[in-house]
Scaffold this active site. Structure first.
Site: not given
Length: 312
Positions: A135, A139, A239, A241, A284
């Site tokens: 990621d 988070d 994720d 991203d 995501e």
């Protein structure tokens, strides 16, 4: 407790169970609720079929309409907790049935449920789990430390037993994962409060600088050593991203300077070579921001690499 070296999966004979979570309740930007549909429209099923892998698509977890909820943080947290509780039960059931869950989102708050389900299923066998977090973001905020209030920036904290108690206690064990069994790879956008939490808990975090200086293979091998030491295997939470937005434009919170397409494939190939994957999140994916489903097709390619696709 079984050693991680005793686990060799997922194998081609092990079914993958796809669980969709069309949720954007944890994010401020809309669109990631359509992620499961975009991935289903990609080449994913065809690619896994060519690998000899059976994929069982069990549909979507029910998620309430955002507009139907009171406009309060408490209502949003309560709704996300209910979705994650349902997802935890489904993920645990998939593992009990001998499947490898592939949980597709949807925003990253869903991981508070999916990882809790993996932890529950393995705890029934007397085993802990490792958590590998790919990621751009850590988070690991809580409702108290978050500057945005977005719950998709909080799942790691809840899995470690912090934050909103009902969301932090979805697994049959508490906490769902221990700090020494967590590894971040590729961080590049971390809040000050998150830095302090990572340091305080002693979590191993590899930033993009580590990848730049040491190379992805060395970083991934060390991260997997951490997450498999004293565990039954790894829950991968990916994720999209994490990949640079030039390669993956259709994501909820893009950050420049991420992994290349080839680095992302290498990470998945290394993970498969180690044979330690218990479950996988892919989150995501935002089709509204994508171009001709490019990011969904990249996601399908990466899942195929994670489950055994090779160049030769």
């Amino acid at each position: 407790m079984a050693k991680s070296s005793d686990f060799r999966g997922p194998q081609a004979s092990q079914p993958i169970q796809l669980i969709g979570v069309p949720m954007d309740l944890g994010a401020s930007r809309r669109g990631v609720d359509m992620g499961p549909s975009a991935l289903r429209l990609s080449s994913l099923v065809a690619q896994l079929s060519r690998l000899g892998t059976t994929m069982q698509d069990v549909g979507n977890v029910t998620v309430p309409d955002r507009e139907s909820l009171p406009a309060t943080p408490e209502a949003r947290l309560g709704a996300i907790t209910a979705v994650c509780r349902d997802l935890a039960g489904r993920t645990a059931a998939a593992i009990r049935d001998g499947c490898c869950p592939l949980v597709v989102g949807g925003d990253h708050s869903l991981a508070a449920g999916s990882v809790a389900g993996t932890a529950t299923a393995m705890a029934e066998r007397g085993q802990a789990i490792g958590l590998l977090w790919l990621d751009a973001h850590a988070d690991i905020n809580t409702p108290e430390t978050s500057t945005s209030g977005n719950v998709h920036g909080m799942p790691v904290a809840h899995l470690l037993g912090l934050g909103f108690p009902p969301l932090a206690r979805l697994a049959s064990v508490f906490p769902a994962v221990r700090p020494e069994h967590v590894a971040y790879v590729g961080l590049r956008d971390v809040d000050p409060a998150e830095r302090e939490t990572i340091r305080r808990l002693g979590i191993r975090a590899f930033t993009m600088r580590d990848i730049d200086e040491r190379g992805l293979r060395q970083v991934m091998e060390e991260a997997l050593d951490i997450t498999t030491r004293g565990t039954a295997g790894v829950h991968l939470s990916f994720d999209l991203d994490w990949v640079d937005p030039a390669e993956a434009p259709g994501v909820g919170t893009p950050v420049q300077g991420g992994a290349t397409r080839r680095e992302a494939h290498l990470a998945m190939e290394i993970l498969h070579d180690r044979g330690v994957t218990l479950a996988m999140d892919l989150v995501e994916l935002n089709p509204i921001l994508d171009s001709r489903n490019t990011t969904a097709e990249l996601a399908a390619d990466l899942v195929a690499s994670a489950f055994g696709r090779r160049i030769l």
